[in-house]
Scaffold this motif. Structure first.
Motif, PDB file in Angstrom:
ATOM      1  N   GLY A  56     -12.068  17.146   8.503  1.00 19.40           N
ATOM      2  CA  GLY A  56     -12.294  15.877   7.805  1.00 19.40           C
ATOM      3  C   GLY A  56     -11.009  15.092   7.680  1.00 19.40           C
ATOM      4  O   GLY A  56     -10.256  14.971   8.642  1.00 19.40           O
ATOM      5  N   ASN A  57     -10.730  14.597   6.476  1.00 15.34           N
ATOM      6  CA  ASN A  57      -9.538  13.793   6.229  1.00 15.34           C
ATOM      7  C   ASN A  57      -8.834  14.255   4.964  1.00 15.34           C
ATOM      8  O   ASN A  57      -9.470  14.694   4.008  1.00 15.34           O
ATOM      9  N   VAL A  58      -7.515  14.149   4.998  1.00 14.32           N
ATOM     10  CA  VAL A  58      -6.725  14.333   3.789  1.00 14.32           C
ATOM     11  C   VAL A  58      -6.301  12.938   3.366  1.00 14.32           C
ATOM     12  O   VAL A  58      -5.671  12.202   4.135  1.00 14.32           O
ATOM     13  N   ILE A  59      -6.690  12.554   2.154  1.00 12.49           N
ATOM     14  CA  ILE A  59      -6.381  11.213   1.658  1.00 12.49           C
ATOM     15  C   ILE A  59      -5.284  11.334   0.608  1.00 12.49           C
ATOM     16  O   ILE A  59      -5.413  12.108  -0.345  1.00 12.49           O
ATOM     17  N   GLN A  60      -4.213  10.593   0.826  1.00 10.59           N
ATOM     18  CA  GLN A  60      -3.123  10.519  -0.146  1.00 10.59           C
ATOM     19  C   GLN A  60      -3.118   9.115  -0.722  1.00 10.59           C
ATOM     20  O   GLN A  60      -3.008   8.144   0.024  1.00 10.59           O
ATOM     21  N   ASP A  61      -3.247   9.007  -2.041  1.00  8.59           N
ATOM     22  CA  ASP A  61      -3.251   7.712  -2.707  1.00  8.59           C
ATOM     23  C   ASP A  61      -2.208   7.747  -3.813  1.00  8.59           C
ATOM     24  O   ASP A  61      -2.339   8.497  -4.782  1.00  8.59           O
ATOM     25  N   PHE A  62      -1.153   6.950  -3.641  1.00  7.62           N
ATOM     26  CA  PHE A  62      -0.061   6.933  -4.604  1.00  7.62           C
ATOM     27  C   PHE A  62      -0.138   5.738  -5.549  1.00  7.62           C
ATOM     28  O   PHE A  62       0.800   5.460  -6.287  1.00  7.62           O
ATOM     29  N   GLY A  63      -1.256   5.026  -5.508  1.00  8.66           N
ATOM     30  CA  GLY A  63      -1.441   3.902  -6.426  1.00  8.66           C
ATOM     31  C   GLY A  63      -0.679   2.659  -6.009  1.00  8.66           C
ATOM     32  O   GLY A  63      -0.083   2.583  -4.940  1.00  8.66           O
ATOM     33  N   VAL A  64      -0.704   1.683  -6.874  1.00  7.76           N
ATOM     34  CA  VAL A  64      -0.061   0.396  -6.626  1.00  7.76           C
ATOM     35  C   VAL A  64       0.941   0.135  -7.736  1.00  7.76           C
ATOM     36  O   VAL A  64       0.659   0.379  -8.911  1.00  7.76           O
ATOM     37  N   VAL A  65       2.116  -0.330  -7.373  1.00  2.51           N
ATOM     38  CA  VAL A  65       3.115  -0.750  -8.355  1.00  2.51           C
ATOM     39  C   VAL A  65       3.343  -2.249  -8.192  1.00  2.51           C
ATOM     40  O   VAL A  65       3.017  -2.839  -7.153  1.00  2.51           O
ATOM     41  N   VAL A  66       3.898  -2.871  -9.209  1.00  5.46           N
ATOM     42  CA  VAL A  66       4.070  -4.325  -9.216  1.00  5.46           C
ATOM     43  C   VAL A  66       4.832  -4.818  -7.993  1.00  5.46           C
ATOM     44  O   VAL A  66       4.468  -5.814  -7.380  1.00  5.46           O
ATOM     45  N   SER A  67       5.875  -4.085  -7.598  1.00  5.87           N
ATOM     46  CA  SER A  67       6.704  -4.556  -6.478  1.00  5.87           C
ATOM     47  C   SER A  67       6.008  -4.452  -5.128  1.00  5.87           C
ATOM     48  O   SER A  67       6.572  -4.856  -4.115  1.00  5.87           O
ATOM     49  N   ASP A  68       4.786  -3.923  -5.098  1.00  2.21           N
ATOM     50  CA  ASP A  68       3.991  -3.958  -3.874  1.00  2.21           C
ATOM     51  C   ASP A  68       3.362  -5.328  -3.665  1.00  2.21           C
ATOM     52  O   ASP A  68       2.899  -5.641  -2.580  1.00  2.21           O
ATOM     53  N   GLY A 114       0.820  -1.214   0.000  1.00  2.00           N
ATOM     54  CA  GLY A 114       0.000   0.000   0.000  1.00  2.00           C
ATOM     55  C   GLY A 114       0.844   1.250   0.000  1.00  2.00           C
ATOM     56  O   GLY A 114       1.842   1.344   0.688  1.00  2.00           O
ATOM     57  N   ARG A 115       0.437   2.203  -0.802  1.00  2.53           N
ATOM     58  CA  ARG A 115       1.143   3.478  -0.883  1.00  2.53           C
ATOM     59  C   ARG A 115       0.125   4.584  -0.723  1.00  2.53           C
ATOM     60  O   ARG A 115      -0.640   4.871  -1.631  1.00  2.53           O
ATOM     61  N   GLY A 116       0.109   5.145   0.441  1.00  2.00           N
ATOM     62  CA  GLY A 116      -0.818   6.222   0.708  1.00  2.00           C
ATOM     63  C   GLY A 116      -1.093   6.339   2.190  1.00  2.00           C
ATOM     64  O   GLY A 116      -0.527   5.610   3.008  1.00  2.00           O
ATOM     65  N   SER A 117      -1.960   7.274   2.524  1.00  2.00           N
ATOM     66  CA  SER A 117      -2.298   7.464   3.925  1.00  2.00           C
ATOM     67  C   SER A 117      -3.610   8.240   4.032  1.00  2.00           C
ATOM     68  O   SER A 117      -4.066   8.852   3.078  1.00  2.00           O
ATOM     69  N   VAL A 118      -4.189   8.186   5.214  1.00  2.00           N
ATOM     70  CA  VAL A 118      -5.356   8.987   5.553  1.00  2.00           C
ATOM     71  C   VAL A 118      -4.967   9.802   6.782  1.00  2.00           C
ATOM     72  O   VAL A 118      -4.607   9.236   7.824  1.00  2.00           O
TER      73      VAL A 118
END
Length: 151
Positions: free
Chosen positions: A60-72, A50-54
């Motif tokens: 409220g919330n700040v959501i960071q989503d950096f997506g998924v890469v194969v090596s995850d 997982g790459r990201g955070s809440v």
């Protein structure tokens, strides 16, 4: 008729294959599991790091989503009281212990370039009851990091 597929770890100099034992010349390192985990657990999509955070904020919330890469990606399999020889366990341990070692892994249907997770990429224990009766019976767990999905 369904045929059983074999599980292999093999070195990367020859390229990916679902049947690495048939390659000519054979890969320098070729380890076939004596018994695939047909009675255990096998998950070739065992999750992602997982790459990201809440981040909770006042409004409220700040959501960071950096997506998924194969090596995850992760591959995990295990079996309890498997009929695996001490020689096979030693071969798997030898490739596990190579620092930054990368191998191809195939279950006969798919192939990946992988590396063992650190720590706990390989855990195994010998069943002492069966050892007293002259048989090699091990329980094991293997956890892999997917470097590249090849086939």
């Amino acid at each position: 008729m369904v045929t059983q597929k074999d599980f292999y770890f093999y070195s990367t100099e020859r390229g990916a294959s679902l049947t690495p034992a048939a390659l000519d010349p054979a890969p320098a390192t070729l380890v076939k599991l004596d018994q695939p985990p047909i009675f255990g657990n096998y998950d070739f999509d065992a999750g992602n790091t997982g790459r990201g955070s809440v981040i909770p904020t006042l409004g409220g919330n700040v959501i960071q989503d950096f997506g998924v890469v194969v090596s995850d990606g992760r591959i995990s399999f295990s079996e309890t009281d498997a009929n695996i020889s001490a020689t096979n366990i030693a071969a798997i341990k030898a490739i596990h212990d190579v620092v930054d070692g990368q191998y191809y892994f195939t279950d006969g249907f798919r192939a990946w370039k992988v590396q063992f997770v650190r720590p706990n990429g390989l855990k195994y224990r010998k069943n002492l009851f069966w050892e007293q009766h002259g048989q090699d019976v091990y329980s094991y767990e293997i956890n892999l990091i997917v470097i590249e999905k090849t086939i």
